[in-house]
Design an enzyme around this catalytic site. Sequence first.
Site, PDB file in Angstrom:
ATOM      1  N   GLN A  34       0.856  -1.185   0.000  1.00 25.23           N
ATOM      2  CA  GLN A  34       0.000   0.000   0.000  1.00 25.23           C
ATOM      3  C   GLN A  34       0.890   1.232   0.000  1.00 25.23           C
ATOM      4  O   GLN A  34       1.611   1.489   0.965  1.00 25.23           O
ATOM      5  CB  GLN A  34      -0.901   0.018   1.236  1.00 25.23           C
ATOM      6  CG  GLN A  34      -1.754   1.283   1.342  1.00 25.23           C
ATOM      7  CD  GLN A  34      -2.427   1.415   2.685  1.00 25.23           C
ATOM      8  OE1 GLN A  34      -2.670   0.427   3.368  1.00 25.23           O
ATOM      9  NE2 GLN A  34      -2.732   2.648   3.087  1.00 25.23           N
ATOM     10  N   CYS A  56      -6.076   1.586   2.505  1.00 26.07           N
ATOM     11  CA  CYS A  56      -6.019   0.216   3.027  1.00 26.07           C
ATOM     12  C   CYS A  56      -7.297  -0.574   2.745  1.00 26.07           C
ATOM     13  O   CYS A  56      -7.245  -1.796   2.576  1.00 26.07           O
ATOM     14  CB  CYS A  56      -5.710   0.216   4.516  1.00 26.07           C
ATOM     15  SG  CYS A  56      -6.896   1.126   5.538  1.00 26.07           S
ATOM     16  N   HIS A  84      -7.326   0.418  10.500  1.00 26.87           N
ATOM     17  CA  HIS A  84      -6.612  -0.174   9.366  1.00 26.87           C
ATOM     18  C   HIS A  84      -7.291  -1.456   8.921  1.00 26.87           C
ATOM     19  O   HIS A  84      -7.724  -2.269   9.745  1.00 26.87           O
ATOM     20  CB  HIS A  84      -5.165  -0.459   9.777  1.00 26.87           C
ATOM     21  CG  HIS A  84      -4.317  -0.993   8.679  1.00 26.87           C
ATOM     22  ND1 HIS A  84      -4.086  -0.305   7.504  1.00 26.87           N
ATOM     23  CD2 HIS A  84      -3.642  -2.173   8.555  1.00 26.87           C
ATOM     24  CE1 HIS A  84      -3.294  -1.023   6.721  1.00 26.87           C
ATOM     25  NE2 HIS A  84      -3.027  -2.161   7.337  1.00 26.87           N
ATOM     26  N   ASP A 127      -1.333  -7.586   4.658  1.00 30.06           N
ATOM     27  CA  ASP A 127      -1.335  -6.209   5.140  1.00 30.06           C
ATOM     28  C   ASP A 127      -0.425  -5.402   4.229  1.00 30.06           C
ATOM     29  O   ASP A 127       0.789  -5.623   4.199  1.00 30.06           O
ATOM     30  CB  ASP A 127      -0.832  -6.169   6.587  1.00 30.06           C
ATOM     31  CG  ASP A 127      -0.826  -4.772   7.193  1.00 30.06           C
ATOM     32  OD1 ASP A 127      -0.916  -3.783   6.443  1.00 30.06           O
ATOM     33  OD2 ASP A 127      -0.726  -4.674   8.433  1.00 30.06           O
TER      34      ASP A 127
END
Length: 233
Positions: A88, A94, A170, A185
């Site tokens: 990201q 996100c 997040h 992630d």
Amino acid sequence: MWLPLENNPDVMNKYLVTLGIPEPKLQFVDVFGVTPDLLAMVPAPVHAVMLVYPICKATENRTQELEDAQKDEIDSFLERQHVFFTRQLIGNACGTIAILHAVMNNLAVIGDITPDSPLFALTEAKDLTSDSMELGVKVARQENLEQAHQSAAVEGVTQNQPVEANINLHFVCFICAGGRCLELDGRKDHPLLHGACNDSASFLKAAAVAIREKMNLNPDSYEFAITALVDKR
């Protein structure tokens, strides 16, 4: 910097169409908790799980511990198992990154993708999927993806915060691949390995264990939200 995406299955399901899936075969649904009785309410099969959680020092330290401990293991795992994983590189993106992780790792069952759509461009980037940073650059440069995200970000019931607002919530995505539950992630260099799984039920349980750990690390917060990507009924 983009506007943050609301954790709302209705918004995310509409977003799937905007991303380039005119008739999705999967849909996002709420998961109301990680206890056995609440997990039993989630329609099977479960193809991905998304978590929104408040970042705090304890969760960051635990994630770093797992990253450090698993580096060699995950490198070996990714040599054997193909996983779509992108970094990201844009603030507040996100939610979109987590949705891309959910969708792109379920291309065989998600539904047909429209040519020239944001998703179609990524399906043509298979030669980049082993390089998460290079793939992240490609994602960040897609103007039609930014437009799709911004359209989705103004949907829902939550009032939009300014793009420069300090937001500590997040999104991450969990998938089952190669017999393991993986946490994807976009802030990290590589996926994280969690428990073993070989079917939808064991995957959901493994994801719930990983989610429960994050909850236990931040017991004073109620800002956790879970959705699952399941077959459309």
